[in-house]
Design an enzyme around this catalytic site. Structure first.
Site, mmCIF file in Angstrom:
data_model
loop_
_atom_site.group_PDB
_atom_site.id
_atom_site.type_symbol
_atom_site.label_atom_id
_atom_site.label_comp_id
_atom_site.label_asym_id
_atom_site.label_seq_id
_atom_site.Cartn_x
_atom_site.Cartn_y
_atom_site.Cartn_z
ATOM 1 N N ARG A 160 0.837 -1.226 0.000
ATOM 2 C CA ARG A 160 0.000 0.000 0.000
ATOM 3 C C ARG A 160 0.864 1.266 0.000
ATOM 4 O O ARG A 160 0.504 2.269 0.624
ATOM 5 C CB ARG A 160 -0.954 0.034 1.199
ATOM 6 C CG ARG A 160 -1.823 -1.186 1.353
ATOM 7 C CD ARG A 160 -2.961 -1.223 0.342
ATOM 8 N NE ARG A 160 -3.887 -2.279 0.693
ATOM 9 C CZ ARG A 160 -3.857 -3.506 0.172
ATOM 10 N NH1 ARG A 160 -2.963 -3.817 -0.750
ATOM 11 N NH2 ARG A 160 -4.748 -4.411 0.534
ATOM 12 N N SER A 234 -10.881 -0.430 3.197
ATOM 13 C CA SER A 234 -10.130 -0.638 4.447
ATOM 14 C C SER A 234 -9.650 0.700 4.971
ATOM 15 O O SER A 234 -8.948 1.422 4.267
ATOM 16 C CB SER A 234 -8.911 -1.517 4.193
ATOM 17 O OG SER A 234 -9.305 -2.711 3.577
ATOM 18 N N GLU A 330 -4.952 3.855 6.250
ATOM 19 C CA GLU A 330 -4.654 3.704 4.818
ATOM 20 C C GLU A 330 -5.297 4.854 4.029
ATOM 21 O O GLU A 330 -4.753 5.334 3.036
ATOM 22 C CB GLU A 330 -5.208 2.355 4.333
ATOM 23 C CG GLU A 330 -4.981 2.098 2.866
ATOM 24 C CD GLU A 330 -5.470 0.723 2.430
ATOM 25 O OE1 GLU A 330 -5.124 -0.283 3.071
ATOM 26 O OE2 GLU A 330 -6.206 0.674 1.426
#
Ligand code: FAD
Ligand code: NAP
Length: 334
Positions: A160, A234, A330
């Site tokens: 990520r 998420s 995130e």
């Protein structure tokens, strides 16, 4: 350029904030014409707004990248290189590839957002990340207006992560991304739940279309559709921890799920930690934690970004207290 535009339709949390200025561009030359305005003030380049949370009005220029187009760049006996405009819808692009028999992106079906954002956090799902098929991207440097080509090694892709979130943050606008896709694809079904889904679909020798269909079915069954329930997927990354942290959690939770993440480290499932801490399905007025996936924070309609951010902070503090693990967001916060 428009003034005082609501961003509610442009972020999948559906948070109702205003941008001081709003613009969009459909081509590299339109982007170049906008550069003087972009340089003048804080600017946010957006695709589908599916990885952002606004905690207040945006006191700058919000720019939507709408560059379209899909082009075949190279073809050999074994692969094709396909370039897509940054404003192409990611899932539509994946389906275009699947329908043409180009393998490599099928596990990334149904991820919201646009092609241009995909390298930002090296999007990933079901055991695949874009870095696995990434060929290059072309991005415009804001300071110079120069179009620069980045190969994978220049992008510092990680879990990520990419260079565009760190050393080159806010310096480049991604205009197109190219992928090297297989003409003789081998499917990747190693991520447990895909095999189960294929089994329930009665597929024993899956092709890339079957894998894409399986991923779509799984995602539709457990993830909220942002068109129905505001969310940004998420909210936290899965934490990478050392083995002593894992052992300490195991002393209470013998079966804590963990995945190898390099020497002496494991990846924990943030959603599992949040669920064990009792947050799953909890609603607090207009916002809450999704009932099927504790990693997803949701806006039931009129929630504010500040409320969602504050909830994420309470979750971070609780997980630290209970498991000695610090969760990292995130979603990009503004
Ligand atoms: P935006 O939210 O518009 O932007 C995200 C960031 O990228 C911002 O910092 C923005 O400034 C920057 N950016 C966007 N476009 C450009 C550009 N052209 N040039 C420079 N900077 C740019 N993510 C995953 O990795 N895997 C998943 O499986 C996944 N599933 C999701 C499921 C749901 C239901 C939702 C809502 C989200 C999910 N996400 C997932 C998160 C999100 O969809 C991805 O991160 C996606 O790539 C974001 O695309 P976007 O166009 O909406 O980006
Ligand atoms: P899941 O299958 O319930 O698994 C929970 C977590 O365990 C995942 O986050 C995953 O990490 C990890 N995991 C499971 N099996 C694994 C394996 N074989 N090898 C390594 N790690 C494994 O997860 P889910 O929430 O339903 O999501 C499914 C996939 O879609 C995941 O890959 C997830 O990352 C992706 N997804 C991402 C977002 C987002 O916004 N970023 C939103 C929804 C779904 P990984 O996350 O590292 O794969």
């Amino acid at each position: 350029m428009q003034k005082a535009v609501t961003l509610k339709p442009y972020n999948t949390f559906g948070v109702d904030v205003k941008a001081k200025l709003f613009a969009s561009f459909n081509s590299v030359s339109e982007l170049r014409a906008l550069l003087p305005e972009i340089r003048k003030q804080e600017t946010l380049i957006a695709g589908g707004g599916s990885n952002m949370l606004f905690t207040k009005n945006f006191d700058g220029l919000f720019v939507r990248n709408c560059i379209k187009g899909i082009e075949e760049i190279t073809r050999t006996d074994s692969y094709v290189v396909i370039e897509a405009g940054a404003g192409e819808i990611w899932h539509d692009f994946v389906i275009y590839c699947v329908n043409n028999g180009y393998g490599g992106l099928e596990n990334l079906s149904l991820i919201p957002g646009c092609v241009g954002a995909s390298p930002m956090q090296n999007i990933g799902a079901y055991g695949v990340e874009i870095k696995d098929t990434f060929e290059y991207l072309d991005a415009m440097e804001i300071a110079s207006g120069k179009l620069t080509r980045f190969k994978a090694a220049d992008c510092a892709f990680g879990y990520r992560e990419s260079v565009f979130k760190h050393a080159l943050k806010n310096q480049f606008i991604i205009c197109s991304v190219a992928f090297r896709l297989s003409l003789h694809p081998k499917v990747n079904t190693s991520y447990g739940i895909i095999e189960q889904e294929l089994f329930s679909m009665n597929v024993s020798t899956p092709n890339i279309k079957d894998v894409s269909d399986a991923v779509i079915r799984i995602r539709q069954s457990k993830l909220p559709d942002p068109k129905v329930l505001g969310n940004a997927g998420s909210f936290f990354k899965n934490p990478i921890v050392t083995l002593d942290v894992l052992e300490s959690i195991q002393s209470t939770y013998e079966h804590v799920p963990s995945y190898s993440a390099g020497e002496g480290c494991v990846k924990l499932a943030a959603g599992w930690l949040i669920e064990q801490a009792g947050w799953k399905g909890k609603r607090f007025g207009n916002i809450g934690v999704h009932e099927f996936q504790a990693l997803v924070l949701v806006n039931y309609g009129e929630g504010s970004g500040k409320e969602i951010y504050d909830l994420s902070q309470r979750i971070i503090e609780d997980i630290q207290k209970k498991f000695n693990v610090i969760l990292e967001r995130e979603v990009n916060i503004y």
